[in-house]
Enzyme design. Structure first.
Site, PDB file in Angstrom:
ATOM      1  N   CYS A  14       0.801  -1.223   0.000  1.00  0.00           N
ATOM      2  CA  CYS A  14       0.000   0.000   0.000  1.00  0.00           C
ATOM      3  C   CYS A  14       0.836   1.276   0.000  1.00  0.00           C
ATOM      4  CB  CYS A  14      -0.926   0.001   1.210  1.00  0.00           C
ATOM      5  SG  CYS A  14      -1.777  -1.563   1.443  1.00  0.00           S
ATOM      6  N   HIS A  71      -2.635   8.492   5.609  1.00  0.00           N
ATOM      7  CA  HIS A  71      -2.937   7.180   5.045  1.00  0.00           C
ATOM      8  C   HIS A  71      -4.377   6.805   5.376  1.00  0.00           C
ATOM      9  CE1 HIS A  71      -1.849   3.423   3.185  1.00  0.00           C
ATOM     10  NE2 HIS A  71      -2.133   2.722   4.263  1.00  0.00           N
ATOM     11  N   GLU A 113      -1.167   6.480  13.297  1.00  0.00           N
ATOM     12  CA  GLU A 113      -0.974   7.772  12.617  1.00  0.00           C
ATOM     13  C   GLU A 113      -1.089   8.944  13.580  1.00  0.00           C
ATOM     14  OE1 GLU A 113      -1.868   8.878   8.481  1.00  0.00           O
ATOM     15  OE2 GLU A 113      -3.315   7.246   8.619  1.00  0.00           O
ATOM     16  N   LYS A 141      -9.408   8.197   1.707  1.00  0.00           N
ATOM     17  CA  LYS A 141      -9.919   6.828   1.577  1.00  0.00           C
ATOM     18  C   LYS A 141     -11.396   6.757   1.947  1.00  0.00           C
ATOM     19  CE  LYS A 141      -5.564   4.288   2.036  1.00  0.00           C
ATOM     20  NZ  LYS A 141      -4.636   5.414   2.130  1.00  0.00           N
ATOM     21  N   HIS A 196      -9.527   1.999  -0.193  1.00  0.00           N
ATOM     22  CA  HIS A 196      -8.086   1.746  -0.191  1.00  0.00           C
ATOM     23  C   HIS A 196      -7.718   1.108  -1.520  1.00  0.00           C
ATOM     24  CE1 HIS A 196      -4.104   0.992   0.875  1.00  0.00           C
ATOM     25  NE2 HIS A 196      -4.252   0.615   2.139  1.00  0.00           N
ATOM     26  N   PHE A 219       1.439  -3.187   4.545  1.00  0.00           N
ATOM     27  CA  PHE A 219       1.823  -4.522   4.977  1.00  0.00           C
ATOM     28  C   PHE A 219       3.314  -4.701   4.718  1.00  0.00           C
ATOM     29  CE2 PHE A 219      -2.300  -7.281   4.550  1.00  0.00           C
ATOM     30  CZ  PHE A 219      -2.923  -6.466   5.473  1.00  0.00           C
TER      31      PHE A 219
END
Length: 746
Positions: free
Chosen positions: A142, A274, A285, A306, A311, A370
């Protein structure tokens, strides 16, 4: 130090809220989200069914008839790429100076359901657009889209390109959806980042930014939209899927990006977060914001788009970078929609529900992934052309080698195999009885990660590196792979076929191609700049190129390059493998190979002994054209280690080398191990380093009928008359990228 300014001159995007940048930006700033129930009946097996989908009409409506047969991934990418080029008004650029860095998280299935090579989408787009410059497929899950923008800036600063398309793409795939559902990570309704963090929604789309040097952009009359002032990469070294809850990795990425830009936190006026909507990400975050900005954290608005588009995985960083450029251009922060009215606002400003006017010249875009990959981009208002100094030269050397293959593990065993003529094409490495990581981690790892960790440790030990914890935090890692873990991918796909509501979640966490690099970082405790390259057999030479650029830019003193690929099917035992022989066949193999790249000054200061100097790297894209376009081939060589795999383009490569470099002996590694994709490219670099230090190179003993020249043109004895002073290493992803690495005596 101020370097050559690199600016964005064109934008392209297609996602759930827009078929182009104008529509995308209008819906962002007016709060019109695009998360809807998935219409495909196959998804009815899942309880959570909201996603950010691109209407088919938006795709077909923007493709000429010649492109309508493209798969959805390529179609999305091509639409966004053409938009960026058109907005930039880019014409007449030298194809060899026009590059592409593409971020992807998922491999794309073809019509028969088989996975295409990761770089296939990129090759299709580059060929459609006539691009022959640097071509890199980055797969840091991502974080890939933002990562691509940073690497594109490097390609311009290195002088390899005059224009680079940087972006990301991923479609909505059933298997990936099942994996996130299995992790209980999906929200049953539209996601609500930073307020009710009950899960994410997946999305699909593509986005590109066209990057150019400011001086060239102004000279052709282009209008710069933003300057890519800096970027930062980091590794969490914490967990396969969960972010480090302390936020340490995110903090490092943002601080590195600001340092790269020569700015401070006081300069930042907006952060594009994010913001996935999962509890772990949103809490992490918030800690990053508080740590980086301190008492000022609540005064820096940060929002997540998002909540509009879902996502989009490999495209996310690029889609969000497009939004950040437009926020900077128009002085407007897009909101975080769906922000619950009963949510406790806390001490941070998440721009709830309504767009906000901005007054700033600096914005930051953050992405986390990830595998523990993090990236931050710093974008600033573009200024007039300015003077810039050339960066001071910094030499890089290779100081440690770690081969792991069917021949054995470590330099001593590979050298013994070469000297005795022992071969093991197609044999899987055996690590039975050897543990290279804490047992609590080792027993849960797939075979690819075990091989990669073993190779990494062996190269580290071979280099004699003993660094304090503070320095380990700045050691970089570039992981190279053609296909990632075949074992995990196969296991996950089998579980989905059996029951999509009971996926093999452990396998799913290892399906992302950067997972193995993350496992190496976690085991060795490396938290420096980290990325993953997926360009088939050219992956390792591109990874070396990226490592050298990190060192030259002062972003790391030590970078570990690790390459690994595996074959899990039946291996033919009766196929002769003799590179450059007319009667040779190709046998797929499994291996992991690591080598340590170090700043020459750092190596000297610690008393290290290098194997070889990295004198140059060069890559060209497109169909095979001999050695045409590869730089650094004018000086004399003592050895060429070719990219031969035992079949395919071997004959053409041999003919090209013998014509361009007559009298220089040619060899290759495929006869030893088979074709191990990225690991073969890395093994060739290792073999060249051994030839330079020890005068050892694999003999092509099985050759009976050379495809070009005579046997005298090839290495026929494993002990060279004397150690090589300069060696050329070739790499190849057929039809995509070819590379050359030049190594010299230390």
């Amino acid at each position: 130090m101020a370097l050559r300014p690199v600016v964005v001159t064109g934008l392209g995007v297609i996602c759930a809220i827009g078929r182009n940048p104008e529509e995308f930006w209008h819906r962002l700033t007016t709060g019109q989200g695009g998360l809807t129930p998935v219409q495909d009946p196959a998804f009815e097996v899942f309880e959570a069914r909201y996603a950010g989908q691109v209407p088919d009409a938006w795709v077909t409506g923007q493709l000429p008839e010649a492109d309508t047969a493209l798969d959805r991934t390529a179609a999305l990418a091509l639409i966004a790429a053409r938009q960026a080029i058109v907005q930039a008004g880019l014409t007449g650029v030298d194809p060899a100076r026009f590059g592409m860095i593409l971020g992807k998280c998922q491999a794309t299935p073809d019509a028969a359901g088989h996975y295409q090579p990761m770089h296939h989408t990129q090759d299709v787009i580059a060929d459609r657009l006539g691009m022959r410059g640097p071509r890199i497929l980055v797969s840091t899950a991502c974080a890939a889209g933002g990562n691509a923008v940073g690497l594109a800036k490097d390609k311009i600063l290195s002088g390899e390109a005059d224009a680079v398309l940087a972006g990301g793409v991923d479609p909505l795939l059933f298997g990936t959806y099942a994996g996130f559902a299995g992790l209980k990570a999906l929200s049953t309704g539209p996601c609500r980042p930073y307020s009710h963090s009950d899960g994410l929604n997946l999305g699909e789309g593509a986005a590109f930014l066209l990057l150019e040097p400011l001086d060239l952009a102004l000279a052709r009359g282009a209008v710069p939209l933003a300057e890519v002032a800096g970027y930062g990469l980091s590794a969490d070294a914490y967990h396969a899927t969960a972010p480090d809850p302390t936020g340490r990795g995110g903090v490092s990425a943002m601080r590195r990006a600001l340092a790269d830009a020569g700015l401070t936190t006081d300069d930042v006026g907006y952060v594009s977060g994010h913001g996935t909507g999962t509890p772990a990400n949103d809490a992490m975050e918030a800690k990053v914001m508080r740590t980086v900005f301190g008492p000022r954290a609540g005064q820096v608005p940060t929002s997540s788009i998002k909540s509009f588009v879902g996502h989009t995985l490999g495209a996310a960083g690029a889609v969000e970078a497009v939004a950040a450029v437009l926020a900077l251009r128009d002085g407007l922060a897009p909101p975080t929609i769906g922000f619950a009215p009963d949510a406790v606002p806390g001490d941070l400003d998440f721009v709830p529900n309504v767009a906000r006017e901005l007054s700033t010249d600096t914005v930051v875009s953050n992405n986390y992934a990830f595998g523990g990959n993090n990236v931050s981009l710093v974008l600033t208002t573009p200024g007039a052309g300015r003077e810039y100094p050339e960066p001071a030269p910094r030499e890089a050397v290779i100081t440690g080698l770690g081969p792991v293959s069917g021949l054995g593990a470590g330099v001593a065993e590979i050298t013994e195999a070469i000297l005795t003529g022992r071969r093991a094409p197609g044999e899987r490495p055996s690590l039975e009885g050897r543990t290279f990581a804490p047992r609590s981690l080792w027993r849960h790892m797939n075979h690819l990660s075990r091989m990669a960790i073993a190779a990494a440790r062996l190269s580290w030990e071979d280099a004699g590196l003993k660094l304090p914890r503070k320095e380990l935090d700045d050691v970089g890692l570039v992981f190279a792979t053609g296909a990632g873990s075949a074992e995990s991918t196969g296991g996950f796909d089998d579980s989905i076929a059996a029951n999509p509501n009971k996926p093999a979640v452990l396998s799913f966490s290892n399906v992302v191609l950067n997972a193995t690099g993350g496992a190496v970082c976690q085991t060795l405790g490396l938290r420096g700049p980290t990325t993953t390259i997926c360009n088939g057999g050219a992956s390792a030479s591109i990874a070396l190129d990226c490592a050298v650029e990190m060192i030259k830019a002062g972003k790391a003193e030590v970078v570990l390059v690790v390459a690994a690929d595996e074959h899990v099917g039946l291996t033919p035992r009766d196929t002769p493998v003799s590179p450059y022989d007319r009667d040779s066949g190709r046998v797929p193999g499994s291996a992991a190979v690591a080598f340590v790249v170090e700043a020459a000054g750092h190596c000297a200061a610690r008393g290290g002994t290098p194997y070889a100097r990295v004198l140059g790297t060069s890559h060209v894209s497109g169909p095979f054209d001999g050695l045409t376009g590869l730089a650094g081939l004018t000086e004399p060589f003592d050895l060429v280690v070719g990219a031969a795999t035992g079949g395919g383009d071997d004959a053409e490569e041999a003919a090209s080398v013998l014509a361009a470099l007559p009298g220089v002996p040619l060899t290759a590694s495929a006869g030893l191990t088979g074709d191990c994709q990225a690991a073969t490219g890395a093994l060739n670099i290792v073999l060249a380093a051994l030839a330079i230090r020890d005068g050892v190179a694999p003999a092509l003993a099985g050759m009976t009928t050379p495809a070009a020249g005579t046997r005298a043109d090839y290495v026929t004895e494993p002990e060279l008359p004397e150690p090589a002073r300069r060696a050329l290493v070739l790499s190849s992803a057929p039809g995509s990228v070819r590379g050359a690495v030049v190594l010299g005596a230390a």
